[in-house]
Enzyme design. Structure first.
Site, PDB file in Angstrom:
ATOM      1  N   LYS A 259      -1.144   4.415 -13.311  1.00 21.86           N
ATOM      2  CA  LYS A 259      -0.856   4.530 -11.828  1.00 21.86           C
ATOM      3  C   LYS A 259       0.679   4.558 -11.743  1.00 21.86           C
ATOM      4  CE  LYS A 259      -5.203   2.857 -10.801  1.00 21.86           C
ATOM      5  NZ  LYS A 259      -6.077   1.735 -10.499  1.00 21.86           N
TER       6      LYS A 259
ATOM      7  N   GLN B  80      -6.020  -4.592  -8.941  1.00 22.88           N
ATOM      8  CA  GLN B  80      -6.839  -3.930  -9.913  1.00 22.88           C
ATOM      9  C   GLN B  80      -8.086  -4.686 -10.391  1.00 22.88           C
ATOM     10  OE1 GLN B  80      -6.189  -0.952 -11.235  1.00 22.88           O
ATOM     11  NE2 GLN B  80      -7.936  -0.970 -12.476  1.00 22.88           N
TER      12      GLN B  80
ATOM     13  N   ASP C 237      -6.883   1.414  -1.584  1.00 25.99           N
ATOM     14  CA  ASP C 237      -8.027   1.506  -2.314  1.00 25.99           C
ATOM     15  C   ASP C 237      -9.168   1.968  -1.315  1.00 25.99           C
ATOM     16  OD1 ASP C 237      -8.226   1.384  -5.032  1.00 25.99           O
ATOM     17  OD2 ASP C 237      -7.692  -0.570  -5.068  1.00 25.99           O
TER      18      ASP C 237
HETATM   19  N1  GUN Z   1     -11.105  -0.621 -11.334  1.00 26.31           N
HETATM   20  C1  GUN Z   1     -11.928   0.689 -11.703  1.00 26.31           C
HETATM   21  N2  GUN Z   1     -11.807   1.426 -10.601  1.00 26.31           N
HETATM   22  C2  GUN Z   1     -10.960   0.909  -9.605  1.00 26.31           C
HETATM   23  C3  GUN Z   1     -10.528   1.538  -8.288  1.00 26.31           C
HETATM   24  O1  GUN Z   1     -10.663   2.612  -7.954  1.00 26.31           O
HETATM   25  N3  GUN Z   1      -9.462   0.683  -7.875  1.00 26.31           N
HETATM   26  C4  GUN Z   1      -9.140  -0.632  -8.452  1.00 26.31           C
HETATM   27  N4  GUN Z   1      -8.264  -1.322  -7.789  1.00 26.31           N
HETATM   28  N5  GUN Z   1      -9.455  -1.002  -9.634  1.00 26.31           N
HETATM   29  C5  GUN Z   1     -10.429  -0.325 -10.154  1.00 26.31           C
END
Ligand code: GUN
Length: 298
Positions: A64, A108, A131
């Site tokens: 990311k 996360q 998100d």
């Molecule tokens: N962990 C697995 N998928 C995601 C996601 O889409 N967003 C976040 N923040 N953590 C994750």
């Protein structure tokens, strides 16, 4: 649309939907939007919070941050030890919420045991919730009234939009009812007037249900769950699964929820890796730009 044919005969081959290429194109568009915002004095910024050292999360966060740099988005990494207390994490989120130079806040997942994930996600300001997990954004999605939409479902829709113009009346079967993928993608598909069936671990006769689908979205996290006989001729199959498996020879690899080698009678399938995954990150950056743009208008 013409279907590809196998080299050995007349059997049609399922098109592979190239998520990497589509994500690259989206990232280029996002980079242009970032340039435009910079001329208005705004540099989009994403704060990424990682608590603990889950190896898969480390990899995702690294990706990311790297993609942010490519698109000209400022990223702020907050890496906290696994022992971090819930109150300390909530205080960090409050600071990020209050900082006008931060437009997106991503926590996360998964969070370490002992931290109440839903309390933490509810603390992120809805306008910075890139998100799309905050109840305000979940509510907006289910009422079709805008807001920030979760990244994987958004990426799935962009992949499907490259093949499908009109969803009205199409039968879509979603496998998996998670808050991150299954439920939100069902909402997006309902908005487009598809007939959506959401299935899960307790669904009876799942192969029979799946076989009726024009589109299957497989998001169960179960390697190779969807077999060839589950899929109708000409269906479109989106594989959201990413499970790390170890082969007999000790090599690890990532496998999806679909036995893709059995799906040549489908119209199109997404590969794993290289399908949905790259689109998720591209949509995260697009959401960050949307949040930054929306902040301009109060
Ligand atoms: N962990 C697995 N998928 C995601 C996601 O889409 N967003 C976040 N923040 N953590 C994750």
């Amino acid at each position: 649309m013409a279907r590809a044919r196998s080299s050995s005969g007349d059997r049609p081959m399922a098109q592979r939907i190239d998520g990497r290429a589509m994500a690259r194109a989206m990232l280029d568009e996002t980079a242009q939007a970032v340039e435009q915002l910079k001329t208005q004095g705004v540099t989009p910024a994403l704060a990424v919070v990682l608590v603990g050292s889950d190896p898969a999360s480390e990899v995702y966060v690294g990706r990311k941050v790297a993609q942010c740099a490519r698109a000209g988005i400022r990223s702020l990494e907050h890496r906290l030890p696994a022992e971090t207390g819930q109150d300390e994490l909530l205080a960090l989120i409050d600071r990020l919420n209050a900082d006008p130079a931060v437009h997106g806040v991503l926590i996360q997942l998964p969070l370490p045991r002992g931290i109440d994930a839903s309390l933490v996600l509810d603390r992120v300001a809805p306008g910075k919730d890139v998100d799309g997990f905050h109840p305000v954004n979940v509510g907006r999605l289910s009422s079709g009234t805008g807001g920030l939409v979760p990244c994987t479902p958004l990426g799935i829709m962009k992949l499907l939009d490259s093949l499908i113009d009109d969803y009205r009346g199409l039968d879509v079967v979603v496998i998996g009812k998670s808050n991150i993928v299954g439920k939100p993608v069902a909402m997006l598909l309902l908005e487009r007037e598809a007939t959506v069936t959401v299935t899960h671990i307790e669904t009876r006769n799942l192969p029979d249900v799946a076989r009726k689908a024009d589109v299957i979205v497989a998001a169960a996290g179960a390697p190779h769950l969807v077999r060839g006989y589950w899929v109708k001729e000409g269906a479109v199959v989106i594989d959201v699964g990413i499970t790390r498996v170890t082969d007999h020879d000790g090599q690890t690899r990532i496998v999806g929820d679909c036995a893709t080698h059995e799906l040549e009678h489908a119209r199109a399938v997404t590969p794993v890796p290289g399908g949905v995954g790259p689109m998720t990150i591209a949509c995260l950056l697009a959401n960050t730009v949307k949040a930054a743009r929306d902040s301009l208008h109060g």
